[in-house]
Every structure is written in C-alpha cells, then in structure tokens.
Design a protein around this motif. Structure first.
Motif, PDB file in Angstrom:
ATOM      1  N   LEU A 106      -2.775  13.283  -6.976  1.00 23.93           N
ATOM      2  CA  LEU A 106      -4.037  13.567  -6.212  1.00 23.93           C
ATOM      3  C   LEU A 106      -4.045  14.415  -5.065  1.00 23.93           C
ATOM      4  O   LEU A 106      -4.940  15.099  -4.526  1.00 23.93           O
ATOM      5  CB  LEU A 106      -4.617  12.172  -5.738  1.00 23.93           C
ATOM      6  N   ALA A 107      -2.798  14.563  -4.229  1.00 30.45           N
ATOM      7  CA  ALA A 107      -2.893  15.274  -3.149  1.00 30.45           C
ATOM      8  C   ALA A 107      -3.425  16.712  -2.987  1.00 30.45           C
ATOM      9  O   ALA A 107      -3.958  17.359  -2.181  1.00 30.45           O
ATOM     10  CB  ALA A 107      -1.232  15.399  -2.516  1.00 30.45           C
ATOM     11  N   ASP A 108      -3.225  17.513  -4.302  1.00 27.74           N
ATOM     12  CA  ASP A 108      -3.413  18.912  -4.155  1.00 27.74           C
ATOM     13  C   ASP A 108      -4.774  19.126  -4.987  1.00 27.74           C
ATOM     14  O   ASP A 108      -4.911  20.576  -5.306  1.00 27.74           O
ATOM     15  CB  ASP A 108      -2.288  19.851  -4.683  1.00 27.74           C
ATOM     16  N   PHE A 152       0.436   7.596  -6.135  1.00 22.07           N
ATOM     17  CA  PHE A 152      -0.792   8.529  -6.621  1.00 22.07           C
ATOM     18  C   PHE A 152      -0.735   9.584  -5.741  1.00 22.07           C
ATOM     19  O   PHE A 152      -1.281  10.773  -6.046  1.00 22.07           O
ATOM     20  CB  PHE A 152      -1.960   7.576  -5.982  1.00 22.07           C
ATOM     21  N   GLN A 153       0.262   9.995  -4.613  1.00 26.32           N
ATOM     22  CA  GLN A 153       0.122  11.067  -3.825  1.00 26.32           C
ATOM     23  C   GLN A 153       0.300  12.328  -4.667  1.00 26.32           C
ATOM     24  O   GLN A 153      -0.382  13.442  -4.783  1.00 26.32           O
ATOM     25  CB  GLN A 153       0.974  11.172  -2.601  1.00 26.32           C
ATOM     26  N   PRO A 154       1.563  12.417  -5.440  1.00 27.11           N
ATOM     27  CA  PRO A 154       1.605  13.585  -6.116  1.00 27.11           C
ATOM     28  C   PRO A 154       0.612  13.875  -7.410  1.00 27.11           C
ATOM     29  O   PRO A 154       0.618  14.892  -7.523  1.00 27.11           O
ATOM     30  CB  PRO A 154       2.942  13.337  -7.049  1.00 27.11           C
ATOM     31  N   ILE A 175       0.728   4.579  -2.165  1.00 26.79           N
ATOM     32  CA  ILE A 175       0.641   6.118  -1.825  1.00 26.79           C
ATOM     33  C   ILE A 175       1.585   6.947  -2.521  1.00 26.79           C
ATOM     34  O   ILE A 175       1.474   7.994  -3.021  1.00 26.79           O
ATOM     35  CB  ILE A 175       0.933   6.225  -0.503  1.00 26.79           C
ATOM     36  N   GLU A 176       2.995   6.256  -2.591  1.00 20.66           N
ATOM     37  CA  GLU A 176       3.923   6.918  -3.256  1.00 20.66           C
ATOM     38  C   GLU A 176       3.697   7.348  -4.784  1.00 20.66           C
ATOM     39  O   GLU A 176       4.062   8.221  -5.417  1.00 20.66           O
ATOM     40  CB  GLU A 176       5.169   6.133  -3.341  1.00 20.66           C
ATOM     41  N   SER A 178       0.943  -1.377  -0.235  1.00 21.68           N
ATOM     42  CA  SER A 178       0.067  -0.043  -0.023  1.00 21.68           C
ATOM     43  C   SER A 178       0.841   1.135  -0.161  1.00 21.68           C
ATOM     44  O   SER A 178       0.557   2.387  -0.432  1.00 21.68           O
ATOM     45  CB  SER A 178      -0.998   0.244   1.086  1.00 21.68           C
ATOM     46  N   ARG A 179       2.247   1.427   0.554  1.00 20.18           N
ATOM     47  CA  ARG A 179       2.921   2.344   0.603  1.00 20.18           C
ATOM     48  C   ARG A 179       3.264   2.788  -0.923  1.00 20.18           C
ATOM     49  O   ARG A 179       3.495   3.925  -1.157  1.00 20.18           O
ATOM     50  CB  ARG A 179       4.357   2.192   1.373  1.00 20.18           C
ATOM     51  N   GLU A 183     -12.699  16.229  -4.770  1.00 19.68           N
ATOM     52  CA  GLU A 183     -12.583  14.768  -4.405  1.00 19.68           C
ATOM     53  C   GLU A 183     -12.804  13.886  -6.034  1.00 19.68           C
ATOM     54  O   GLU A 183     -13.544  14.351  -6.610  1.00 19.68           O
ATOM     55  CB  GLU A 183     -13.626  14.296  -3.588  1.00 19.68           C
ATOM     56  N   TRP A 220     -10.725   6.814  -7.634  1.00 19.02           N
ATOM     57  CA  TRP A 220      -9.975   6.185  -8.536  1.00 19.02           C
ATOM     58  C   TRP A 220      -9.898   4.786  -8.252  1.00 19.02           C
ATOM     59  O   TRP A 220     -10.053   4.327  -7.060  1.00 19.02           O
ATOM     60  CB  TRP A 220      -8.404   6.588  -8.391  1.00 19.02           C
TER      61      TRP A 220
END
Length: 140
Positions: free
Chosen positions: A125-127, A121-123, A118-119, A114-115, A131, A134
C-alpha cells in the motif's frame, strides 16, 4: 454487388470493451473468461473478433473452464478460428493454472500485533498513487 460491410475487429470496440485495455485499467479480475481467453488468442478470424471466437469456444464446453481443460490439441484445433498455435497457447495457460493449483497455498504470515499488520501491508500500500480502504479479517 460488392460487400461494403467492414469486419468488426477489437480495435473497433470502445476502449473499455477491449480486453487488454480493460485488464490494464481495471485488473484481470474484471474480465470475463472469454475476454481472458481472447487475450491468449490475440486475434480472431476473418469473420469474428478474438472475443467472439473465445465465446464460441466456451459455449462448446458449456462455459466450463474445467471442461475446456479436458480438451486436447486435436479437439481444440477442430474449432473454427483456433489453429495449432492458438490451441497450444490455451493448453499452456491451462497447464500453468494446474501447476499453480498443485503448489498449494502460500505460507501466510502470522499476525501478532499491529506492527505485524504494518509489515505485511506497507509494501503493498505504501506507494499507491491513490487512497484505498482495506479490511483485515482475523480469526481469534
């Protein structure tokens, strides 16, 4: 008798029907091939909008981008509403597409946990100011 009919331009279209504005609001994938080509053409001619010229161009190649890519500069400039500059712009865009295809796929990250997700998709979806939902499909 004077012709009082005004020529239709892109600016006369509803904002949702204008290719540039539509692309800005909904993304490039929401545009038809003709609308994308119209953005490249920028303007039409005395009697047609850029979208009309693009639709006519596509009609002459059976609505096939592959057939369009086979046309050369001379063949494109024989089409009413497409001069040398517009033809060169179309040919340049098609060449960029060819070169992109030739590069092959981008190396994809392997997902082990899962980490990793996160690594990855975060760039993206983060900003976002809204909502989104996906779905991530994985094999084995």
């Amino acid at each position: 008798m004077e012709n009082s009919e005004k020529r239709l331009t892109i600016k006369d279209l509803a904002e949702d029907d204008r290719p540039r504005e539509k692309m800005e609001r909904k993304g490039a994938s929401s545009l038809s091939d003709a609308e994308l080509i119209a953005i490249l053409l920028r303007v039409g001619n005395a009697n047609e909008t850029a979208v009309d010229v693009a639709q006519r161009l596509l009609g002459q190649v059976n609505n096939s981008l592959n057939e369009l890519a086979r046309l050369n500069l001379h063949q494109l400039t024989r089409i009413k509403g497409i001069g040398r500059t517009k033809a060169i712009t179309i040919l340049a865009a098609l060449e960029l597409g060819r070169r992109r295809n030739a590069e092959g796929p981008i190396n994809r990250e392997r997902i082990f946990s899962s980490r990793s997700v996160i690594e990855l998709f975060q760039p993206v979806l983060a900003d976002l100011p809204h909502e989104e939902f996906w779905v991530l499909l994985l094999n084995k």
